[in-house]
Design an enzyme around this catalytic site. Structure first.
Site: not given
Ligand code: ADP
Ligand code: F6P
Length: 319
Positions: A12, A73, A104, A126, A128, A130, A172
């Site tokens: 993303g 992707r 990741d 990202t 996120d 995360d 996410r």
């Protein structure tokens, strides 16, 4: 020493990726290293979509969202044969090492390439936030500010109509966007997968809020937890609060990168190239207590990202 480096963005997109591309490019050129931009992430690496960069190539992009190298992707990259074909493409133009900007999933690809003899350094790109072991990822701060803007607007109308507003945000499985935005905007409730979702608790909290002075409420929830439109109907029935749900969606991924993201991306870009110049690979850039450091990707991926409990405690105190 390494003579030729490639750079790609994968997964993303995130605001600040362009600032990282610029920093990597400039650091290479200032050290006499050739630099190729790889279009479309690992797909472009496999298909040989390389652009030789010069000092003009990354002008006027530091302030632009998205990634001018494009992202993709490409699940096929999990296949060792596909990675071998990508390495053959890199050899054709002389790319010896890579900087991979992504999340990741992209880090997994970078680790596998390093194990196959191509040194890779990851930069966490990202929205996120995360990735374990870094305080922040590139793109998080800009997305957070986008959410804060949206919540401020929603508060105006929520307050005028004495309603409850539920806003679903991205992340996410990581609740950081919801947590930080909820704190910044004075939300009554924050629901994340880490802190758990108990519908009865949501209803009781909102009932208490309605019974008090405050006649409107804001709930911020991370995506993939529940259908927020259905939740809004149930909340309205159970609490008597007229309730509206909103899903913010992909606008969280766009926009002019914030100053924080540009600084983080630029610093990580410089240090990523320096690590490759030292002959290192299989590392990813992290911000730890204000310092930019390189940590082993394998170790970082083996950790589980934890929500910041102290921030969540503050949210509960301020409820
Ligand atoms: P993100 O990097 O944002 O987490 P994805 O999980 O979609 O996004 O991963 C981005 C890309 O990284 C994938 O499309 C694929 O090309 C590559 N990738 C992901 N997992 C692996 C893996 N286990 N091995 C090799 N490449 C991978
Ligand atoms: O990882 C970034 C992210 O925006 C997540 O927050 C979200 O779940 C996902 O990507 C959406 O992916 P796509 O762009 O494929 O819809």
């Amino acid at each position: 020493m390494v003579k030729c480096i490639g750079i790609l963005t994968s997964g993303g997109d995130a605001p600040g990726m362009n600032a990282a591309i610029r920093a990597v490019t400039r650091t290479c050129l200032n050290n006499g290293i050739e630099i190729y931009g790889v279009r479309l992430g690992y797909k472009g690496l496999h298909d040989g979509e390389f652009i030789k960069f010069d000092s003009h190539s990354t002008r006027n992009i530091i302030n632009i969202g998205g990634t001018f190298l494009k992202s993709a992707r490409f699940p096929e990259f999990k296949d060792v044969k596909v990675r071998e074909e990508a390495i053959e493409q890199m050899k054709k133009v002389g790319i010896e090492a890579l900087v991979v900007i992504g999340g990741d999933g992209s880090y997994n690809g970078a680790l596998k390439l390093t194990e196959m003899g191509v040194n890779c350094i990851g930069i966490p790109g990202t929205i996120d936030n995360d990735i374990p072991d870094t305080d922040f990822t590139v793109g998080f701060d800009t997305a957070l500010n986008t959410i804060v803007d949206a919540l401020d607007k929603l508060r105006d109308t929520s307050s005028s109509h004495q309603r409850c507003t539920i806003l679903e945000v991205m992340g996410r499985r990581c609740g950081d966007l919801a947590l930080y935005a909820g704190l910044a905007c004075g939300a009554e409730m924050i629901i994340t997968s880490e802190t758990g979702f108990d519908e009865e608790e949501v209803i009781q909290t909102l009932k208490k809020s309605k019974a008090g002075d405050k006649k409107h409420a804001i709930v911020v929830i991370t995506e993939h937890i529940t259908d927020v439109h259905e939740l809004a109907k149930r909340v309205e029935t159970a609490t008597g609060f007229e309730t509206r749900a909103n899903v913010l969606g992909h606008m969280q991924r766009g926009g002019r990168p914030s100053a924080q993201d540009r600084v983080l991306a630029s610093r990580m870009g410089v240090h990523a190239v320096e690590l490759l110049m030292e002959g290192k690979g299989g590392l990813c850039m992290s911000k730890v207590k204000g310092e930019i450091v390189g940590l082993p990707i394998e170790e970082v991926l083996s950790h589980k990202r934890q929500i910041n409990e102290a921030i969540y405690e503050d949210v509960l105190t301020l409820r």
